[in-house]
Motif scaffolding. Sequence first.
Motif, mmCIF file in Angstrom:
data_model
loop_
_atom_site.group_PDB
_atom_site.id
_atom_site.type_symbol
_atom_site.label_atom_id
_atom_site.label_comp_id
_atom_site.label_asym_id
_atom_site.label_seq_id
_atom_site.Cartn_x
_atom_site.Cartn_y
_atom_site.Cartn_z
ATOM 1 N N VAL A 171 43.120 31.655 40.577
ATOM 2 C CA VAL A 171 43.432 30.885 41.787
ATOM 3 C C VAL A 171 44.074 29.553 41.409
ATOM 4 O O VAL A 171 45.052 29.116 42.031
ATOM 5 C CB VAL A 171 42.159 30.666 42.623
ATOM 6 C CG1 VAL A 171 42.419 29.693 43.760
ATOM 7 C CG2 VAL A 171 41.671 31.998 43.179
ATOM 8 N N ALA A 172 43.540 28.900 40.374
ATOM 9 C CA ALA A 172 44.112 27.629 39.933
ATOM 10 C C ALA A 172 45.553 27.812 39.453
ATOM 11 O O ALA A 172 46.434 26.995 39.756
ATOM 12 C CB ALA A 172 43.251 27.018 38.834
ATOM 13 N N GLN A 173 45.808 28.889 38.719
ATOM 14 C CA GLN A 173 47.163 29.156 38.258
ATOM 15 C C GLN A 173 48.093 29.478 39.429
ATOM 16 O O GLN A 173 49.259 29.063 39.436
ATOM 17 C CB GLN A 173 47.157 30.303 37.253
ATOM 18 C CG GLN A 173 46.449 29.960 35.949
ATOM 19 C CD GLN A 173 46.403 31.137 34.993
ATOM 20 O OE1 GLN A 173 47.065 32.151 35.199
ATOM 21 N NE2 GLN A 173 45.620 31.003 33.935
ATOM 22 N N ARG B 194 37.065 33.946 35.795
ATOM 23 C CA ARG B 194 38.460 34.366 35.635
ATOM 24 C C ARG B 194 39.193 34.338 36.974
ATOM 25 O O ARG B 194 40.372 33.988 37.034
ATOM 26 C CB ARG B 194 38.528 35.762 35.014
ATOM 27 C CG ARG B 194 39.936 36.177 34.629
ATOM 28 C CD ARG B 194 40.017 37.591 34.095
ATOM 29 N NE ARG B 194 39.273 37.768 32.851
ATOM 30 C CZ ARG B 194 39.320 38.902 32.140
ATOM 31 N NH1 ARG B 194 40.043 39.941 32.591
ATOM 32 N NH2 ARG B 194 38.645 39.003 31.032
ATOM 33 N N VAL B 195 38.516 34.695 38.035
ATOM 34 C CA VAL B 195 39.128 34.627 39.360
ATOM 35 C C VAL B 195 39.468 33.184 39.717
ATOM 36 O O VAL B 195 40.549 32.892 40.243
ATOM 37 C CB VAL B 195 38.202 35.255 40.421
ATOM 38 C CG1 VAL B 195 38.712 34.963 41.827
ATOM 39 C CG2 VAL B 195 38.095 36.759 40.210
ATOM 40 N N LEU C 215 37.331 43.008 38.839
ATOM 41 C CA LEU C 215 37.352 42.660 37.425
ATOM 42 C C LEU C 215 36.169 43.265 36.672
ATOM 43 O O LEU C 215 36.321 43.761 35.547
ATOM 44 C CB LEU C 215 37.335 41.132 37.282
ATOM 45 C CG LEU C 215 38.702 40.448 37.098
ATOM 46 C CD1 LEU C 215 38.541 38.942 37.077
ATOM 47 C CD2 LEU C 215 39.360 40.933 35.823
ATOM 48 N N VAL C 216 35.014 43.225 37.277
ATOM 49 C CA VAL C 216 33.834 43.803 36.631
ATOM 50 C C VAL C 216 34.043 45.282 36.383
ATOM 51 O O VAL C 216 33.719 45.813 35.304
ATOM 52 C CB VAL C 216 32.577 43.557 37.495
ATOM 53 C CG1 VAL C 216 31.393 44.353 36.961
ATOM 54 C CG2 VAL C 216 32.239 42.074 37.538
ATOM 55 N N ALA C 217 34.602 45.976 37.365
ATOM 56 C CA ALA C 217 34.804 47.420 37.231
ATOM 57 C C ALA C 217 35.887 47.748 36.206
ATOM 58 O O ALA C 217 35.787 48.753 35.489
ATOM 59 C CB ALA C 217 35.179 48.017 38.595
#
Length: 215
Positions: free
Chosen positions: A152-154, A147-148, A133-135
């Motif tokens: 995971v929750a979703q 966001r990760v 995500l950072v990249a």
Amino acid sequence: ASFAGAYLTGRMRRRTGNASEYESDIRDGSNGLVMWGLATIVAALIAYSGVMGAANVAGQAATAVGATAGAAVGEMANELNPSDLLVDRTFRGTPDAPALTDADRASVGRILLSAATGDGIDATDRDYLASILVARAGIPPEEAAQRVDQAVAQAQQIETQARETAERARRASVVAAFLAAAALLVGAAVAYWAATMGGNHRDKQTVVEGWYRPW
């Protein structure tokens, strides 16, 4: 239907020899059960034929649409897949960021699936997804990690909904099977009783009001 057919079966059966009243009832009821069994088989064959006919028509219609339409429908189905949508939304990068490769997408999907079906996401996998995500999005590591966690929750929510849907379908199938078995059992009991009644009316030459000769 079981009552009417079994009653006629018992009433129209010829009484054999000097059979006792008990024996005659047993034979009349058994003939009613045979009628019920044959009617059930015929009904099942008709239902099976109807289902297979509908399936053949649907298959021919799908073939007539053509390979192009089929490919478009397949792509649309993939786009509507909750897991694929979750990956797309979570790892959406900047306009100039390269698209996720199939290998990366498969790896991310496996990690999210493992996190959804297990006790959570492994710390190493979490750092790996955050680095992607950072990249791609150019966001700080802390925001990427959040966001990760949201992804995971979703994923866990999607897994829970899928399990609940499967459980509801299983319960519905069990209830449907039970109702079908109960209906067959009631039909068999009604057929036996109605055939016995028809046999008794035959022996006593009972006149049923409303039934008369048309001439």
